[in-house]
Design an enzyme around this catalytic site. Structure first.
Site, mmCIF file in Angstrom:
data_model
loop_
_atom_site.group_PDB
_atom_site.id
_atom_site.type_symbol
_atom_site.label_atom_id
_atom_site.label_comp_id
_atom_site.label_asym_id
_atom_site.label_seq_id
_atom_site.Cartn_x
_atom_site.Cartn_y
_atom_site.Cartn_z
ATOM 1 N N GLY A 1 -4.373 6.089 -1.324
ATOM 2 C CA GLY A 1 -4.995 4.792 -1.615
ATOM 3 C C GLY A 1 -6.430 4.966 -2.067
ATOM 4 O O GLY A 1 -7.027 6.035 -1.883
ATOM 5 N N CYS B 1 -3.005 12.249 1.291
ATOM 6 C CA CYS B 1 -4.347 11.895 0.808
ATOM 7 C C CYS B 1 -5.014 10.886 1.757
ATOM 8 O O CYS B 1 -5.433 11.262 2.841
ATOM 9 C CB CYS B 1 -4.278 11.385 -0.636
ATOM 10 S SG CYS B 1 -5.858 11.442 -1.519
ATOM 11 N N TYR B 2 -5.110 9.597 1.377
ATOM 12 C CA TYR B 2 -5.678 8.610 2.280
ATOM 13 C C TYR B 2 -4.920 8.604 3.605
ATOM 14 O O TYR B 2 -5.504 8.421 4.678
ATOM 15 C CB TYR B 2 -5.625 7.215 1.643
ATOM 16 C CG TYR B 2 -6.215 6.115 2.512
ATOM 17 C CD1 TYR B 2 -7.573 5.808 2.439
ATOM 18 C CD2 TYR B 2 -5.417 5.399 3.401
ATOM 19 C CE1 TYR B 2 -8.116 4.817 3.243
ATOM 20 C CE2 TYR B 2 -5.946 4.405 4.203
ATOM 21 C CZ TYR B 2 -7.300 4.113 4.124
ATOM 22 O OH TYR B 2 -7.844 3.128 4.924
ATOM 23 N N HIS C 1 -1.503 15.353 -3.587
ATOM 24 C CA HIS C 1 -0.338 14.518 -3.894
ATOM 25 C C HIS C 1 0.848 15.414 -4.241
ATOM 26 O O HIS C 1 0.986 15.877 -5.372
ATOM 27 C CB HIS C 1 -0.649 13.566 -5.050
ATOM 28 C CG HIS C 1 -1.576 12.466 -4.662
ATOM 29 N ND1 HIS C 1 -1.133 11.295 -4.077
ATOM 30 C CD2 HIS C 1 -2.922 12.367 -4.758
ATOM 31 C CE1 HIS C 1 -2.179 10.509 -3.836
ATOM 32 N NE2 HIS C 1 -3.271 11.131 -4.233
ATOM 33 N N GLU D 1 3.806 14.523 -4.597
ATOM 34 C CA GLU D 1 4.798 13.796 -5.385
ATOM 35 C C GLU D 1 4.625 13.906 -6.894
ATOM 36 O O GLU D 1 5.542 13.591 -7.657
ATOM 37 C CB GLU D 1 4.814 12.311 -4.985
ATOM 38 C CG GLU D 1 3.556 11.517 -5.314
ATOM 39 C CD GLU D 1 2.484 11.583 -4.237
ATOM 40 O OE1 GLU D 1 1.656 10.659 -4.177
ATOM 41 O OE2 GLU D 1 2.479 12.564 -3.461
ATOM 42 N N ASP E 1 17.784 -4.144 -17.203
ATOM 43 C CA ASP E 1 17.848 -4.756 -15.875
ATOM 44 C C ASP E 1 18.757 -5.980 -15.833
ATOM 45 O O ASP E 1 19.642 -6.092 -14.977
ATOM 46 C CB ASP E 1 16.440 -5.133 -15.399
ATOM 47 C CG ASP E 1 15.505 -3.946 -15.341
ATOM 48 O OD1 ASP E 1 16.000 -2.813 -15.214
ATOM 49 O OD2 ASP E 1 14.285 -4.141 -15.448
ATOM 50 N N LYS F 1 14.302 2.028 -11.864
ATOM 51 C CA LYS F 1 14.919 1.949 -13.183
ATOM 52 C C LYS F 1 15.992 3.014 -13.398
ATOM 53 O O LYS F 1 17.063 2.721 -13.934
ATOM 54 C CB LYS F 1 13.838 2.076 -14.270
ATOM 55 C CG LYS F 1 14.363 2.007 -15.686
ATOM 56 C CD LYS F 1 14.783 0.601 -16.081
ATOM 57 C CE LYS F 1 13.574 -0.231 -16.427
ATOM 58 N NZ LYS F 1 13.941 -1.553 -16.967
#
Length: 513
Positions: free
Chosen positions: A56, A83-84, A170, A172, A228, A369
């Protein structure tokens, strides 16, 4: 709640959605929720195996910093702070975080201090990770130890007794070379999650759920031709058949022959009941004189709601309104007022007048998605429709830069159709993440034959990306571009110059508006 095994508490990181996708790509169902949930809220998730605290933009030592219920650490499930999230764990367990003299943004080397830590199982020493922080840990939290560091900061901490871990980087993002391995270690070795998130099971459960919820009532859905709404329509149709009534609003801002293609496909393949409404002139009139991108988006959204509402009123007896809402939309909505910032407005059929009194049906609201595409493939929607590149909700309204007119939209439709068809013919369409043409608000001098021209400029745009948070321009073959440019100039009246946009994201965005 489905079979939620991992909860991600969102503190506003630009990578939060990516973090959830990484977990789900490992066939483990993860859900993102706002950070301010209590222990009691989390206890409702009966299959919960682990919690991840996201990154964040805040600093944990500020008065307005985002905090969590400390009782969450007594749930008895492993917790990973990113992180945060690591800095918050540090503060909550008596450690200290301060502004660093040397900030870390970008690539860094990870030096593992505890090679026996399960978090770093099969992770190489000195592997590359992605840092994005201005604060750093200066005092170790009580009961924790340092398990990794970078050249300038503590990069990993753990409390093995509590099974609480923190990483300053991070894991990810793709720039963290072995980040996925670290997530696997936390998810499977530490948290003992099961890889049981499958699309076939989701479809079976969702069809059963739709039947139970809808019963014998009718459902209305705004079909746009996008992935979608198309997948939502196919899924609902599979469950309740002719009880589903679709409305396709031709705004005049769709791609070339879009309305006809959608009608042909879904009437033929799925035998859906679809009503086509040509409202293009209403949209062009509403957009007259507007040049600001946000104003255009809001105008298009408002007009869409007006047209759709009028059509919905004519369908007597319908109880449910179906939408192609997907999980990123849900995350952004739940975070509003907490941690997120608006980059640009989106429009959907949400915001309909209260007097319509519909109950919402959103069968895809748990999916990202790529998961939506997987569902569509399972349902038999043709690959060309499922794998279509993203198309903005306001359509060509934000690809015609400046004022939108029918003339400009017709020019853009033709140019875009040529570009996309050439990509398909050259087997390049599925090799790029998103490609389109933008019409610029300028005219330039040109020469065609012996005549001077003064016509529009169009820009070709093609990007490659993994997560659409960052993107690089596609290095399309020069011969291919030359062919596309020649065809556009020769076949599209009103265009005498074509340029190719090679801007990356950041600093640009993928769309121009």
């Amino acid at each position: 709640m489905l079979n939620t095994q991992i909860l991600i508490l969102d503190f506003g990181s630009q990578y939060t959605q990516l973090l959830a996708r990484r977990v789900r790509n490992l066939n483990v169902y993860a859900e993102v929720i706002p950070f301010d949930k209590t222990k009691a809220d989390l206890e409702k998730y009966h299959n919960l195996k682990a919690i991840i605290l996201s990154g964040g933009p805040n600093s944990v030592y500020l008065n307005e910093a985002y905090k969590i219920d400390k009782e969450i650490f007594n749930l008895g499930v492993p917790i990973l702070g990113v992180c945060y999230g690591m800095q918050l764990i540090t503060e909550m367990f008596g450690g200290k975080v301060e502004l660093a003299d040397s900030q870390e943004f970008g690539k860094a080397k990870l030096y593992i201090d505890d090679v026996k830590s399960l978090l770093f199982k099969k992770v190489s020493q000195n592997s590359q990770v992605w840092m994005s922080h201005a604060d750093h840990l200066t005092k170790m939290p009580e009961g924790f130890k340092q398990i990794a560091h970078s050249d300038s900061s503590v990069a990993g901490i753990s409390n093995e007794k509590l099974k609480v871990y923190g990483i300053q980087f991070h894991a990810e993002v793709t720039h963290s070379e072995q980040g996925i391995q670290m997530l696997k270690n936390f998810i499977f070795d530490i948290s003992k999650c099961k890889a049981d998130w499958e699309m076939k099971e989701f479809i079976e459960n969702k069809i059963k759920s739709i039947k139970e919820i809808v019963g014998k009532e009718q459902v209305i859905l705004g079909l746009s031709g996008g992935v979608d709404s198309s997948v939502a329509a196919a899924l609902i149709s599979k469950a309740i058949g002719k009880q589903l009534k679709c409305i396709l609003v031709d705004t005049g801002l769709l791609r070339k022959d879009e309305a006809k293609k959608v009608m042909d496909l879904y009437n033929k393949e799925f035998e859906m009941d679809i009503k086509l409404v040509d409202a293009s002139n209403e949209f062009y009139k509403a957009l007259k004189g507007q040049v600001d991108p946000e104003d255009k988006r809001k105008t298009i959204g408002k007009k869409f709601i007006e047209v759709f509402s009028e059509q919905a009123r004519q369908m007597q007896g319908a109880k449910f309104l179906a939408q192609g809402t997907i999980y990123p939309d849900v995350i952004e909505s739940s975070s509003n007022g907490h941690v997120s910032k608006t980059i640009k407005s989106h429009h959907n059929v949400g915001g309909l007048p209260d007097d319509l009194k519909f109950e919402l049906l959103e069968p895809l609201r748990e999916l990202f998605k790529d998961e939506v595409r997987a569902v569509g493939k399972e349902l038999g929607i043709p690959d060309l429709m499922i794998n279509r590149h993203p198309f903005p909700g306001p359509g060509l309204g934000v690809r015609v830069i400046g004022e939108v007119t029918k003339e400009k939209c017709e020019i853009l439709k033709e140019a875009d159709d040529i570009f996309i068809n050439n990509l398909i013919e050259a087997n390049l369409y599925n090799e790029v993440s998103q490609a389109f043409v933008t019409l610029l608000p300028v005219k330039t001098v040109g020469v065609m034959g012996d005549n001077r021209t003064y016509d529009y400029v169009v820009a070709l745009r093609s990007v490659n990306t993994i997560d659409f948070m960052t993107a690089s321009s596609t290095h399309l073959p020069w011969e291919f571009l030359d062919k596309v440019v020649n065809e556009i100039i020769n076949k599209v009246d009103g265009v005498n110059r074509v340029v190719y946009d090679i801007t990356s994201k950041p600093p640009g965005t993928i769309e121009w508006e």
